[in-house]
Design a protein around this motif. Structure first.
Motif, short mmCIF file in Angstrom:
data_model
loop_
_atom_site.label_atom_id
_atom_site.label_comp_id
_atom_site.label_asym_id
_atom_site.label_seq_id
_atom_site.Cartn_x
_atom_site.Cartn_y
_atom_site.Cartn_z
N LEU A 1 -116.21 -15.35 7.86
CA LEU A 1 -116.76 -16.61 8.42
C LEU A 1 -115.86 -17.04 9.57
N ALA A 2 -114.51 -16.68 9.48
CA ALA A 2 -113.58 -17.04 10.61
C ALA A 2 -113.68 -15.78 11.87
N LEU A 3 -114.20 -14.74 11.43
CA LEU A 3 -114.36 -13.59 12.38
C LEU A 3 -115.34 -13.74 13.10
N LEU A 4 -116.55 -14.34 12.61
CA LEU A 4 -117.75 -14.56 13.39
C LEU A 4 -117.54 -15.19 14.68
N SER A 5 -116.74 -16.03 14.98
CA SER A 5 -116.49 -16.69 16.20
C SER A 5 -115.45 -15.89 17.04
N ILE A 6 -114.86 -14.89 16.51
CA ILE A 6 -113.77 -14.32 17.41
C ILE A 6 -114.15 -12.67 17.69
N SER A 7 -114.85 -11.97 16.83
CA SER A 7 -115.37 -10.61 16.95
C SER A 7 -116.35 -10.27 15.86
N VAL A 8 -117.80 -10.44 16.73
CA VAL A 8 -118.72 -10.10 15.74
C VAL A 8 -118.75 -8.67 14.89
N PRO A 9 -118.31 -7.49 15.77
CA PRO A 9 -118.09 -6.20 14.99
C PRO A 9 -117.23 -6.13 13.83
N LEU B 1 -111.24 -14.70 -0.43
CA LEU B 1 -110.33 -14.47 0.87
C LEU B 1 -111.19 -13.73 2.01
N ILE B 2 -111.74 -12.61 1.50
CA ILE B 2 -112.71 -11.96 2.49
C ILE B 2 -113.74 -12.71 2.99
N GLY B 3 -114.23 -13.37 2.00
CA GLY B 3 -115.32 -14.32 2.45
C GLY B 3 -115.21 -15.21 3.68
N GLY B 4 -113.78 -15.95 3.47
CA GLY B 4 -113.43 -16.76 4.46
C GLY B 4 -113.15 -16.14 5.63
N ALA C 1 -116.22 -8.96 12.23
CA ALA C 1 -116.79 -9.82 11.17
C ALA C 1 -117.90 -8.71 10.42
N LEU C 2 -118.78 -7.82 10.86
CA LEU C 2 -119.61 -7.10 10.11
C LEU C 2 -119.03 -6.21 9.37
N VAL C 3 -117.54 -5.76 9.86
CA VAL C 3 -116.95 -4.79 8.86
C VAL C 3 -116.35 -5.24 7.47
N THR C 4 -115.95 -6.79 7.79
CA THR C 4 -115.40 -7.23 6.66
C THR C 4 -116.67 -7.95 5.87
N LEU C 5 -117.68 -7.85 6.18
CA LEU C 5 -119.01 -8.10 5.47
C LEU C 5 -119.34 -7.12 4.61
N VAL C 6 -119.43 -5.86 5.24
CA VAL C 6 -119.49 -4.78 4.52
C VAL C 6 -118.43 -4.35 3.38
N ILE C 7 -117.20 -4.61 3.76
CA ILE C 7 -116.24 -4.79 2.68
C ILE C 7 -116.55 -5.84 1.47
N ASN D 1 -109.89 -26.42 5.21
CA ASN D 1 -108.82 -26.85 4.21
C ASN D 1 -108.89 -26.94 2.65
N GLU D 2 -109.99 -26.17 2.22
CA GLU D 2 -110.19 -25.84 0.70
C GLU D 2 -109.19 -25.22 0.04
N ASN D 3 -108.74 -25.60 -1.00
CA ASN D 3 -107.66 -25.07 -1.98
C ASN D 3 -108.20 -23.58 -2.47
N LEU D 4 -107.55 -22.66 -2.30
CA LEU D 4 -107.65 -21.48 -2.69
C LEU D 4 -108.15 -21.43 -4.06
N PHE D 5 -107.55 -22.10 -5.04
CA PHE D 5 -107.79 -22.35 -6.35
C PHE D 5 -108.59 -23.22 -6.92
N ALA D 6 -109.45 -23.76 -6.08
CA ALA D 6 -110.20 -24.77 -6.30
C ALA D 6 -111.53 -24.44 -6.95
N SER D 7 -111.92 -23.08 -6.75
CA SER D 7 -112.81 -22.67 -7.84
C SER D 7 -112.70 -22.52 -9.13
N PHE D 8 -111.44 -22.44 -9.66
CA PHE D 8 -110.71 -22.27 -10.93
C PHE D 8 -110.59 -23.50 -11.61
#
Length: 226
Positions: A179-187, A173-176, A189-195, A2-9
């Motif tokens: 993490l969300a795709l790790l529990s759904i589809s590992v391959p 966004l891509i980091g979140g 998640a690996l693609v998004t990790l490379v991105i 539930n972290e705010n997208l702009f919390a880091s700013f």
């Protein structure tokens, strides 16, 4: 999450007090310095980079404009190191704040413009009215050129803020998503990790390029007026 997208700013605080000044001063602590005659490779590379950038920026300036060389080198080192510091995890990037970027852009732009009006009054006033302008268009062109002159520092600040903020948002966004795709589809998640890794490398380049662009535009404003 539930972290705010702009919390880091948001401006970080410690015991209710802002710590932006400490964060801004942090990159200068990591810059190596030495009083020895023989230096190491890091200092040699750092000195070579500063001399190369300085030679490229000052090539088009006269002697009066070259008096700004120390300020321009300090500016590019400060913006570049601050942008790179903001790419570290759990850190704050001061250059994502429009107020700070305006605080850098307006004094530098104003100094260059005042220098032009002081030493090259006729040439500076001639920018407001190009030669051969039809008489009916003179008032409109003067208004347009005046607006374009006063919008220069805003363009400097907004360009730096938008580029740094957009990159941080994409990484967030891509980091979140990874993490969300790790529990759904590992391959997947690996693609998004490379991105994410490729985007992070791109952001390192953008951090340095934006520092160079900001300083180069200030140098061009100085060249037009000095």
């Amino acid at each position: 999450m539930n972290e705010n997208l702009f919390a880091s700013f948001l401006t970080p605080t410690l015991m209710g007090l802002p710590v932006v000044i400490l964060i801004i001063a942090m990159p200068s602590i990591f810059l190596p310095t030495s009083n020895r005659l023989l230096t190491n490779r890091v200092l040699t590379i750092q000195r070579w980079l500063v001399q190369t950038i300085l030679k490229q920026m000052m090539a088009m300036h006269n002697n009066k404009g070259r008096t700004w060389s120390l300020m321009l080198v300090s500016l590019i080192i400060f913006i570049g190191s601050t942008n790179l510091l903001g790419l570290l995890p759990h850190t704050f990037t001061p250059t994502t704040q429009l107020s700070m970027n305006l605080g850098m852009a307006i004094p530098l732009w104003a100094g260059a413009v005042i220098l032009g009006f002081r030493h090259k009054t006729k040439a500076s006033l001639a920018h407001f009215l190009p030669q051969g302008t039809p008489i009916p268009l003179i008032p409109m062109l003067i208004i347009i050129e005046t607006i374009s002159l006063f919008i220069q520092p805003m363009a400097l600040a907004v360009r730096l803020t938008a580029n740094i903020t957009a990159g941080h948002l994409l990484i967030h966004l891509i980091g979140g998503a990874t993490l969300a795709l790790l529990s759904i589809s590992v391959p997947t998640a690996l693609v998004t990790l490379v991105i994410l890794i490729l985007l992070t490398i791109l952001e390192f380049a953008v951090a340095l390029i934006q520092a160079y662009v900001f300083t180069l535009l200030v140098s061009l404003y100085l060249h037009d007026n000095a």
